[in-house]
Motif scaffolding. Structure first.
Motif, short mmCIF file in Angstrom:
data_model
loop_
_atom_site.label_atom_id
_atom_site.label_comp_id
_atom_site.label_asym_id
_atom_site.label_seq_id
_atom_site.Cartn_x
_atom_site.Cartn_y
_atom_site.Cartn_z
N GLU A 73 0.85 -1.19 0.00
CA GLU A 73 0.00 0.00 0.00
C GLU A 73 0.89 1.25 0.00
N GLN A 74 0.57 2.17 -0.86
CA GLN A 74 1.33 3.40 -0.93
C GLN A 74 0.56 4.54 -0.27
N PRO A 75 1.24 5.37 0.52
CA PRO A 75 0.54 6.51 1.12
C PRO A 75 0.03 7.47 0.06
N GLU A 76 -1.17 7.94 0.26
CA GLU A 76 -1.76 8.88 -0.69
C GLU A 76 -1.29 10.31 -0.43
N ILE A 77 -0.98 10.59 0.82
CA ILE A 77 -0.50 11.92 1.18
C ILE A 77 1.01 11.85 1.34
N VAL A 78 1.73 12.35 0.39
CA VAL A 78 3.20 12.33 0.42
C VAL A 78 3.74 13.72 0.11
N ASP A 79 4.94 13.97 0.60
CA ASP A 79 5.58 15.25 0.31
C ASP A 79 6.01 15.30 -1.15
N ALA A 80 5.81 16.45 -1.76
CA ALA A 80 6.30 16.66 -3.13
C ALA A 80 7.83 16.66 -3.11
N PRO A 81 8.46 16.29 -4.22
CA PRO A 81 9.93 16.26 -4.26
C PRO A 81 10.56 17.59 -3.86
N ASP A 82 9.88 18.69 -4.20
CA ASP A 82 10.42 20.01 -3.88
C ASP A 82 9.67 20.66 -2.72
N VAL A 122 -13.57 20.26 6.87
CA VAL A 122 -12.69 21.43 6.74
C VAL A 122 -11.51 21.30 7.70
N ALA A 123 -11.80 20.85 8.93
CA ALA A 123 -10.74 20.70 9.93
C ALA A 123 -9.72 19.64 9.51
N ARG A 124 -10.14 18.62 8.77
CA ARG A 124 -9.23 17.55 8.35
C ARG A 124 -8.41 17.92 7.13
N LEU A 125 -8.90 18.86 6.35
CA LEU A 125 -8.16 19.26 5.15
C LEU A 125 -7.04 20.23 5.47
N LEU A 126 -7.21 21.04 6.51
CA LEU A 126 -6.21 22.06 6.82
C LEU A 126 -4.85 21.45 7.17
N PRO A 127 -4.76 20.42 8.04
CA PRO A 127 -3.45 19.78 8.28
C PRO A 127 -3.10 18.73 7.24
N ARG A 128 -3.84 18.69 6.16
CA ARG A 128 -3.63 17.77 5.04
C ARG A 128 -3.72 16.31 5.47
N PHE A 129 -4.76 15.97 6.22
CA PHE A 129 -5.05 14.57 6.47
C PHE A 129 -5.56 13.92 5.18
N TYR A 130 -6.19 14.73 4.34
CA TYR A 130 -6.66 14.30 3.02
C TYR A 130 -6.29 15.39 2.02
N ALA A 150 2.43 21.81 -1.20
CA ALA A 150 3.82 22.21 -1.49
C ALA A 150 4.65 22.30 -0.23
N LEU A 151 4.04 21.97 0.93
CA LEU A 151 4.75 22.00 2.20
C LEU A 151 5.03 20.58 2.68
N THR A 152 6.04 20.43 3.51
CA THR A 152 6.26 19.12 4.14
C THR A 152 5.16 18.90 5.17
N THR A 153 4.62 17.69 5.20
CA THR A 153 3.51 17.41 6.12
C THR A 153 3.96 17.58 7.57
N HIS A 154 5.22 17.25 7.86
CA HIS A 154 5.71 17.37 9.23
C HIS A 154 5.66 18.82 9.71
N SER A 155 6.18 19.74 8.90
CA SER A 155 6.20 21.15 9.32
C SER A 155 4.79 21.73 9.33
N LEU A 156 3.93 21.28 8.40
CA LEU A 156 2.54 21.76 8.37
C LEU A 156 1.81 21.35 9.64
N ARG A 157 1.94 20.10 10.04
CA ARG A 157 1.20 19.61 11.20
C ARG A 157 1.79 20.10 12.51
N GLU A 158 3.04 20.52 12.48
CA GLU A 158 3.59 21.20 13.65
C GLU A 158 2.98 22.58 13.83
N ALA A 159 2.60 23.19 12.71
CA ALA A 159 2.05 24.55 12.75
C ALA A 159 0.55 24.56 12.98
#
Length: 597
Positions: free
Chosen positions: A332-341, A394-402, A418-427
């Motif tokens: 299974e591949q994660p659907e939410i992944v960081d973009a290369p850049d 709406v609450a689930r889309l903001l930290p990019r759960f989906y 375009a952001l790393t999920t780690h830094s986004l969810r820290e914020a």
């Protein structure tokens, strides 16, 4: 992937090429421990080679010391004793290293599985059953580990049969060849056993997972089961799952009872042939008594591997079925992944924007349709709407759960994709309406996002969340260990700890998804008093239905059918939007119903 200190990552990974056999995919994990594993197998082989020498010494002792008296018997006894001692030492060391290798491989497989699970996205867990995942992470991993470790060990023992056969040829070639006549039948029976057992082995692992799912749901949902007096129905469901598992186990036992005796006992036909032909040669004076004894000993050494062939086939089929189930998850591949850049979100100001967002879960219909909203830095906005209007989405889309189907969600003007999920969810800190707590102390639960936080900061967050008073009344205060999922606490207490947990991280963007729905109005007012100061200068999105919660907001947004249909202050919406008054009235009725229930 970054790992916290003290955690040792697996030494190797499963090969991702799904076109390879399950063994070739698992081979990197085994090769990562090749030195220890190779030493175990080498010592096992040395021990077996030593044991093969003993029948030759017995032959010499009988023929040369007992029958002809040409040699001293004690000479042979010392050699046999010494070889037996050497066999004991090599056997001990080989098994020690073998079991250490087995546990190292199991460690790697478990951590590979867990790391992969933590990397998968929310859509996977939406459709996966917890019991199935637990079964694959336990019994399936154990089946694969057993085969990867012990199959080579058994094969080494089978290899020693070749050495024993060489000694048999040295004694008497015709007798050695005749004794091998049953071996093709052993091979054919083994292949047939392998083909018939694989489907049943797969079925057993699948039905073990079914039982685990039933148990998991009954344990986690015990309050629902008891509240509906549904224990009888759940017992019937457990019985049905157990009966299906029992049928698979009985079928497996039938197959093993049918084939294993043939695989294990066919080599003994060779022993009968040796006794008949060897006895005849001894009577004719063409073969000594010691040679017959040695020949039988070698044949017994050869029988042991064949007796283990049945177990090896059974382990192999169980492992193949388990490996397929493991690979179903690992592939299974994660659907939410960081973009290369992807870039880090640093110095987050807290500007949030939903731009014409369209979104739906899995293959379902759109929950949000052309949803647009801008929340300015430091602003507190309350989302109000009927049930299933899309507020929590709406609450689930903001930290990019989906990820959205179309449109964009932006933080500080940057698309969250375009952001790393780690830094986004820290914020972005999120407090859900159904908080999950761990079976740890209250201190550890609050400090989950900041494990190094001192008790002063933990208590400050708890005070703001209105949790400090009830925590200090517990037997061990902040060191009180709560039950699984926090069920030893009330719903409101769990929510307050969850709020404190998020506040301790101090995120620049805060999402409160009906986070005070389980607390009474008086407690909620105290929480709001604490939050009033804390929310100043912080971008906050509040999903609310109570007037007391809405009062925290600078602006109120009314959501209907996945769209923003009105926005303004509470007073403005009451005056201009009948739907807003209707939604508030419905929420008030629900609160009154809950209060009188």
């Amino acid at each position: 992937m970054d790992h916290p200190g003290g955690y040792r990552a697996p030494r190797a990974r499963i090969n991702p090429d799904s076109n390879r056999s399950w063994l070739r995919r698992a081979l990197p994990v085994v090769l990562a421990h090749r030195w220890m594993f190779g030493s175990a197998l080498a010592l096992a082989f040395v021990g077996l080679v030593i044991s093969v020498q003993i029948p030759s010494l017995l032959q010499g002792a009988i023929d040369n010391a007992i029958v002809t008296h040409r040699d001293q018997l004690g000479h042979y006894l010392w050699w046999i004793g010494g070889l037996a001692a050497a066999t004991l030492v090599t056997g001990y060391l080989s098994r020690l290293l073998l079991f250490r290798t087995a546990y190292e491989i199991e460690y790697d497989l478990r951590n590979i599985m867990y790391e992969h699970l933590t990397g998968l996205s929310f859509p996977f867990f939406d459709r996966a059953q917890t019991g199935q995942l637990i079964s694959r992470a336990n019994s399936d991993i154990r089946s694969v580990q057993m085969y990867l470790t012990f199959a080579p060990f058994i094969l080494v023992q089978c290899g020693i049969a070749v050495v024993a056969f060489g000694y048999m040829l040295a004694i008497n070639v015709p007798l050695a060849l005749v004794s091998m006549l049953p071996m093709p039948l052993v091979f054919l029976a083994g292949r047939r056993m392998q083909n018939t057992m694989f489907p049943v082995s797969w079925l057993i692992q699948s039905r073990l997972a079914e039982v685990a799912t039933v148990v998991d749901e009954n344990v986690n949902g015990v309050r629902v089961v008891k509240s509906f007096a549904a224990e009888g129905r759940q017992l019937q469901a457990a019985q049905r799952a157990a009966n299906r598992l029992r049928w698979a186990y009985v079928k497996d036992a039938d197959l093993r009872a049918h084939w294993t005796p043939a695989v294990q006992n066919l080599p003994r036909v060779g022993l009968v042939i040796v006794l008949l032909l060897g006895g005849y040669l001894a009577v004719q004076g063409e073969l000594g008594v010691g040679a017959i004894l040695a020949f039988n000993s070698y044949l017994m050494l050869m029988q042991m591997p064949f007796q283990m062939v049945g177990m090896l086939i059974m382990m192999g089929q169980r492992a193949a079925a388990s490996a397929q189930r493991l690979y179903e998850v690992l592939d299974e591949q994660p659907e939410i992944v960081d973009a290369p850049d992807a870039r880090e979100l640093t110095g987050c100001a807290g500007e949030v924007e939903f731009d014409s967002v369209r979104f739906g879960y899995a293959e379902g219909p759109d929950v949000l349709q052309d949803f647009s909203l801008r929340v300015h830095q430091g602003e507190t906005v309350a989302l109000v709407g009927r049930t299933a209007s899309g507020k929590s989405t709406v609450a689930r889309l903001l930290p990019r759960f989906y990820d959205v189907r179309s449109g964009a969600v932006r933080v500080d003007g940057i698309d969250v994709r375009a952001l790393t999920t780690h830094s986004l969810r820290e914020a972005v800190g999120v407090v859900l309406d159904e908080p999950f707590l761990f079976s740890e102390s209250i201190r550890d639960n609050i400090a989950y996002g900041r494990p190094d936080a001192d008790i002063t900061d933990i208590e400050r967050a708890a005070r703001v969340a209105g949790a400090h008073e009830f925590i200090t009344e517990l037997p061990e205060g902040y060191d009180t260990v709560i039950g699984e999922r926090g069920y030893t606490l009330s719903g409101g207490q769990r929510q307050r700890i969850a709020i404190a947990r998020t506040l301790l991280v101090n995120p620049p963007v805060l999402v409160l998804d009906d986070a005070t729905s389980a607390v009474d109005v008086q407690t909620e007012q105290r929480i709001h008093a604490g939050l009033g100061e804390l929310l100043a200068g912080r971008t906050t999105l509040v999903i609310a239905h109570r007037l007391s919660t809405i009062s925290l907001a600078d602006r109120v947004v009314l959501v209907e059918g996945g769209r923003v249909v009105a926005e303004g202050t509470h007073t403005e919406l009451l005056a201009t939007t009948p739907l807003y008054s209707e939604v508030l009235a419905t929420a008030a009725d629900d609160d009154m119903t809950g209060a009188t229930a």
